[in-house]
Design a protein around this motif. Structure first.
Motif, PDB file in Angstrom:
ATOM      1  N   TRP A  68      -9.086   8.568  -7.283  1.00 26.82           N
ATOM      2  CA  TRP A  68      -8.066   7.597  -6.887  1.00 26.82           C
ATOM      3  C   TRP A  68      -7.862   7.654  -5.378  1.00 26.82           C
ATOM      4  O   TRP A  68      -7.792   6.616  -4.715  1.00 26.82           O
ATOM      5  N   ILE A  69      -7.750   8.868  -4.833  1.00 26.50           N
ATOM      6  CA  ILE A  69      -7.528   9.035  -3.390  1.00 26.50           C
ATOM      7  C   ILE A  69      -8.687   8.433  -2.595  1.00 26.50           C
ATOM      8  O   ILE A  69      -8.464   7.729  -1.602  1.00 26.50           O
ATOM      9  N   ARG A 112     -10.779   6.035  -3.497  1.00 22.57           N
ATOM     10  CA  ARG A 112     -10.698   4.569  -3.586  1.00 22.57           C
ATOM     11  C   ARG A 112      -9.568   4.034  -2.715  1.00 22.57           C
ATOM     12  O   ARG A 112      -9.709   3.001  -2.051  1.00 22.57           O
ATOM     13  N   PHE A 113      -8.433   4.738  -2.701  1.00 21.93           N
ATOM     14  CA  PHE A 113      -7.290   4.305  -1.909  1.00 21.93           C
ATOM     15  C   PHE A 113      -7.610   4.339  -0.409  1.00 21.93           C
ATOM     16  O   PHE A 113      -7.314   3.391   0.316  1.00 21.93           O
ATOM     17  N   PHE A 118       1.533   6.437  -7.251  1.00 25.25           N
ATOM     18  CA  PHE A 118       0.531   7.419  -7.636  1.00 25.25           C
ATOM     19  C   PHE A 118       1.117   8.836  -7.587  1.00 25.25           C
ATOM     20  O   PHE A 118       0.935   9.633  -8.501  1.00 25.25           O
ATOM     21  N   SER A 124     -10.159   1.572   0.380  1.00 25.55           N
ATOM     22  CA  SER A 124      -9.607   0.216   0.352  1.00 25.55           C
ATOM     23  C   SER A 124      -8.702  -0.046   1.553  1.00 25.55           C
ATOM     24  O   SER A 124      -8.433  -1.205   1.883  1.00 25.55           O
ATOM     25  N   ASN A 125      -8.227   1.008   2.211  1.00 26.67           N
ATOM     26  CA  ASN A 125      -7.355   0.853   3.366  1.00 26.67           C
ATOM     27  C   ASN A 125      -8.047   1.204   4.674  1.00 26.67           C
ATOM     28  O   ASN A 125      -7.392   1.328   5.702  1.00 26.67           O
ATOM     29  N   GLU A 144       0.830  -1.209   0.000  1.00 29.82           N
ATOM     30  CA  GLU A 144       0.000   0.000   0.000  1.00 29.82           C
ATOM     31  C   GLU A 144       0.867   1.263   0.000  1.00 29.82           C
ATOM     32  O   GLU A 144       0.544   2.247  -0.664  1.00 29.82           O
ATOM     33  N   GLN A 172       1.983   1.658  -3.501  1.00 27.26           N
ATOM     34  CA  GLN A 172       0.890   2.128  -4.364  1.00 27.26           C
ATOM     35  C   GLN A 172       0.755   3.647  -4.284  1.00 27.26           C
ATOM     36  O   GLN A 172       0.602   4.322  -5.297  1.00 27.26           O
ATOM     37  N   LEU A 173       0.801   4.180  -3.069  1.00 28.11           N
ATOM     38  CA  LEU A 173       0.689   5.623  -2.890  1.00 28.11           C
ATOM     39  C   LEU A 173       1.884   6.348  -3.513  1.00 28.11           C
ATOM     40  O   LEU A 173       1.716   7.357  -4.194  1.00 28.11           O
TER      41      LEU A 173
END
Length: 147
Positions: A137-138, A140-141, A74, A144-145, A67, A70-71
């Motif tokens: 995107w933010i 969803r991120f 991005f 999801s976390n 994770e 992933q950030l």
């Protein structure tokens, strides 16, 4: 003689333009360059959401290396520019969506989502030049976390 003077003037103007362009480029850089200058490996994410409809603010920590990567992937597509102290206009009484990257020695990078702002170690402030951040995107991120 006039030709030399015109060429010299053109050279001076081009040089002045190149210097001006270099000064501006010095303050603007890729987010990835900011990370490389810190030379740290981030290990965790701290998410903070503002209070909503009287509910208290929520904070949670994710220690998943995937994770974190992933950030960082991005954010590497964005460019940042260092802010001068007089350009910083944060208001402490307004809660924001924050994502904090932390390493094992206390280095942090805080992403203030609504402000398109990046804060390095609570001292250096950068604005995202080619923002705003991709809000979808933010969201969803963060979702999801969410823990």
């Amino acid at each position: 003689m006039k030709t030399r003077a015109v060429l010299l003037l053109a050279l001076v103007i081009a040089g002045a333009y190149a210097m001006f362009d270099e000064i501006n480029a010095y303050n603007e850089r890729r987010f990835e360059d900011l990370l490389q200058s810190m030379d740290v490996e981030f290990q965790s994410l701290v998410f903070t959401t503002p209070p909503i409809f009287g509910a208290p603010a929520k904070t949670w920590v994710i220690d998943d290396e995937y994770e974190v990567d992933q950030l960082l992937q991005f954010l590497q597509d964005y460019r940042v520019q260092k802010l001068k102290p007089e350009e910083i206009t944060l208001q402490d009484d307004i809660e924001e969506f924050n994502i904090i990257l932390k390493d094992g020695t206390g280095n942090t990078i805080t992403i203030v989502v609504n402000e398109n702002l990046i804060i390095q170690n609570s001292m250096l402030y950068y604005r995202i030049v080619d923002g705003p951040l991709d809000g979808d995107w933010i969201v969803r991120f963060i979702a999801s976390n969410r823990s």
